[in-house]
Write a protein that holds these residues in place. Sequence first.
Motif, mmCIF file in Angstrom:
data_model
loop_
_atom_site.group_PDB
_atom_site.id
_atom_site.type_symbol
_atom_site.label_atom_id
_atom_site.label_comp_id
_atom_site.label_asym_id
_atom_site.label_seq_id
_atom_site.Cartn_x
_atom_site.Cartn_y
_atom_site.Cartn_z
ATOM 1 N N VAL A 146 0.316 -14.870 -36.034
ATOM 2 C CA VAL A 146 0.724 -15.567 -34.804
ATOM 3 C C VAL A 146 0.694 -14.619 -33.605
ATOM 4 N N LEU A 147 1.204 -13.396 -33.797
ATOM 5 C CA LEU A 147 1.300 -12.479 -32.658
ATOM 6 C C LEU A 147 -0.060 -11.956 -32.219
ATOM 7 N N HIS A 148 -0.966 -11.748 -33.168
ATOM 8 C CA HIS A 148 -2.206 -11.064 -32.807
ATOM 9 C C HIS A 148 -3.422 -11.969 -32.727
ATOM 10 N N TYR A 149 -3.344 -13.159 -33.296
ATOM 11 C CA TYR A 149 -4.542 -13.986 -33.318
ATOM 12 C C TYR A 149 -4.356 -15.384 -32.738
ATOM 13 N N THR A 150 -3.262 -15.616 -31.999
ATOM 14 C CA THR A 150 -3.109 -16.942 -31.396
ATOM 15 C C THR A 150 -2.827 -16.805 -29.901
ATOM 16 N N ARG A 151 -3.036 -17.900 -29.192
ATOM 17 C CA ARG A 151 -2.744 -17.923 -27.760
ATOM 18 C C ARG A 151 -1.260 -17.686 -27.521
ATOM 19 N N PHE A 152 -0.437 -18.282 -28.402
ATOM 20 C CA PHE A 152 1.014 -18.107 -28.289
ATOM 21 C C PHE A 152 1.382 -16.614 -28.344
ATOM 22 N N GLY A 153 0.790 -15.912 -29.311
ATOM 23 C CA GLY A 153 1.104 -14.498 -29.476
ATOM 24 C C GLY A 153 0.718 -13.689 -28.248
ATOM 25 N N ARG A 154 -0.448 -13.988 -27.691
ATOM 26 C CA ARG A 154 -0.879 -13.249 -26.500
ATOM 27 C C ARG A 154 0.031 -13.543 -25.323
ATOM 28 N N THR B 238 -8.591 -19.787 -20.884
ATOM 29 C CA THR B 238 -9.532 -19.058 -21.728
ATOM 30 C C THR B 238 -10.287 -18.003 -20.934
ATOM 31 N N THR B 239 -10.587 -18.295 -19.666
ATOM 32 C CA THR B 239 -11.335 -17.325 -18.877
ATOM 33 C C THR B 239 -10.507 -16.073 -18.604
ATOM 34 N N LEU B 240 -9.183 -16.212 -18.664
ATOM 35 C CA LEU B 240 -8.324 -15.081 -18.312
ATOM 36 C C LEU B 240 -7.965 -14.204 -19.507
ATOM 37 N N GLN B 241 -8.304 -14.674 -20.669
ATOM 38 C CA GLN B 241 -7.772 -14.019 -21.865
ATOM 39 C C GLN B 241 -8.049 -12.525 -22.013
ATOM 40 N N PRO B 242 -9.215 -12.032 -21.661
ATOM 41 C CA PRO B 242 -9.449 -10.610 -21.872
ATOM 42 C C PRO B 242 -8.439 -9.709 -21.166
ATOM 43 N N ALA B 243 -7.849 -10.195 -20.070
ATOM 44 C CA ALA B 243 -6.926 -9.342 -19.317
ATOM 45 C C ALA B 243 -5.498 -9.419 -19.829
ATOM 46 N N ILE B 244 -5.264 -10.239 -20.846
ATOM 47 C CA ILE B 244 -3.876 -10.501 -21.238
ATOM 48 C C ILE B 244 -3.291 -9.402 -22.110
ATOM 49 N N GLY B 245 -4.141 -8.679 -22.830
ATOM 50 C CA GLY B 245 -3.652 -7.692 -23.791
ATOM 51 C C GLY B 245 -2.728 -6.680 -23.145
ATOM 52 N N PRO B 246 -1.968 -5.936 -23.955
ATOM 53 C CA PRO B 246 -0.979 -5.020 -23.416
ATOM 54 C C PRO B 246 -1.585 -3.923 -22.529
#
Lengths: 383, 348
Positions: B211-219, B3-11
């Motif tokens: 799923v692609l835009h609003y879940t952990r799996f999608g990210r 969860t702490t890493l999530q902001p950096a995951i986007g394209p």
Amino acid sequence: MKHVLSNRLIWPALVLVALLLANLAFNHSFFNIRLQNGNLFGPLVDILRNAAPVVLVALGMTLVIATRGIDLSVGAVAAISGSWASMHIISSGDPSSVRVVLTAVGVALLMALVAGAWNGFLVSVLGIQPIVATLVLMTAGRGLAQIITSEKILYPDNSPAYKLIGGGYLLAVPFSILLAGIIFGLTAILTRRTALGTLIEAVGVNPEASRLAGIRSRSIIWIVYLFAGLLAGLAGLMLTSNSTSADPNSIGLFIELDAILAVVIGGTSLAGGRFSLAGTLIGAFIIEAMNTFVIQAISARATDVFKACVVIAVMILQSPQARAMVTGAFRGRKRAVVVPAGSVVSPGSAAISAPAPATPDTADGHTAATSDSILTKSSGTTS
Amino acid sequence: MTTTLQPAIGPEAPSKKRSLKRFERYSPIAATVVLLIVMLAFGGIRYDNFLSGQALLDLFNKNSYLFVLAIGMTFVILTGGIDLSVGAVMAMGTVIAAQLLSKGWSPALVIPVVLVISTVLGLLVGLMIDKFKIQPFIATLAAMFLARGLSLMITDRQIAITDTFFQKMNLTHINLWETTTNTRRGVRVSDVYTTWSVVIALLILVIAFVVLHYTRFGRTVYAIGGGESSANLMGLAVARTKISVYAISGLCSGLAGILYSFYTASGDPIVGVGYELNAIAAVVIGGTLLAGGAGYVLGSVLGVITLSVIYAYKDFDGGLNTGWTRVMIGALVLLFIVLQRVLVARRK
């Protein structure tokens, strides 16, 4: 050198022998070759003749794959050249004239060369990844063939000169076998008696490094796609000539898959960097022998399922992970983690075999995977 | 930890030029929208009734299965993979459905069976790709042979479906509104309709979008496409996600098979040859990077609509050679690949 060569080809060769013997078990006259009207006939001759177009396409594919590329458009190129030649022969007033057939063959091969040049341009100049670049012609090529024939199936059946290419005989031997044999020999001489083969392999190992070493990697890539296009065109002529029919939807359909399969069975790695022409030849014969066997033993409908199983088996046998698993099972658990880590350092497979051989259930496995990835990353930045 | 890493995951990593980059991200889609408008306008000028409500809805009605195929393909291509087996798996779906229905099975059982078989096939392909590091194109090529071969072993000819539920799905129209059209024989009043297959496809689209835009799996899917080893270093479930996208593509192919058998009321082992190319073309035209990591499932839908318009040209113009539709699709794919190259080069 000879020892190494025999080592690499021994498994495909054994498989071929086993398949031929299996065929013999079902058909006791399988090895019989008879002379009829001065021409050779027999099941083995049939296998060689059916394999000829696949051999041609697979030869081109071998060199393309050696540069770490792939050509998915060969079937479509075969359809273009076969359709155009048939169209020209039928629409000319005199289908039996040798001059008409020569023009048809010449122009058709020229078109195939243009198609190859197009692929080479997309890959080497625009730098598009080969699967995608050749996908364009794979889609559009059959469309062009349909436009050439106006969506009709053509029957170039009263031209003995055209029939010779795929279905005729010369000196008692089927002409297509002679043609494929000569082209195989020429390719072997060109790549193995000159530096061309080594240059192709160098480009496959690392295009950027080979360019820095003074190799014109762009021209080399262009040459292999031109060659693959030309041979695909010739295969298209052979197929339409042998069946005396040209259906733009079905000429060479799935021949790219047979060719890739032949190359892979022959021991050429899809990661590029090395190739074996003799292996490809054996691979093509294995496919034909397998088809004959499946048709005899089960039914013609089962050939696709068999091919699928062979592809899967060969790919798994070739994968370092599967080998690591097997050796790991023999040498105890500790080695199993070490072996894939070593395979990451080897240059060809670095990008592909990066992070996964982790065993996520243990803490040790997790750290091993992390160090793997760091290794890959650093090697990625240096290359 | 993740969860702490999530902001950096986007394209895209956040930067000062964010406002500019935000537009650049959408430029392939903008190109697709412009292209689509031009193509529709061309059709409207050239052919009568091309832009009528029914003709526009037919773009969906006739290609509902292609939407589902392209949605599944989007997942795979976003991870940087490719799935060449979708057309064959779709054919296998139609054949299994038709064969089981002809044996008297209930549709309530047949449909789940088809979906499970195609999902398991996709799962096996994913396992092969992940565990043995086999290149996706060759693993899915093998799956293509396998699915096509299994369908041919079940039957080598078309099987008609007489089941009432499938017939109903084939023939039921969902009437939306009434329209009057001017034909040569006078003014005709008719209902503008869509089909249940389109509704199902839209439902799948909504699920895929969420799923692609609003879940952990999608990210994670986007992160793998952006860089697999980085995703791994971040502690993301790379292996599980990679296997899952092929299972999703298998599921979508099976569902496409069901929709196709609704549409044709038959099972056919040789249907869908080359549909993998159409699905890939739709994804590429929709602006998804073939290297993975960037793209939108809504873009793929625009891509399918673009292909549908090309097919509509063929339907409206009797004299048009089928070959031209293939050449046009090839040309569009090339156009968008080159566009992608330019964009990627500029980003570097």
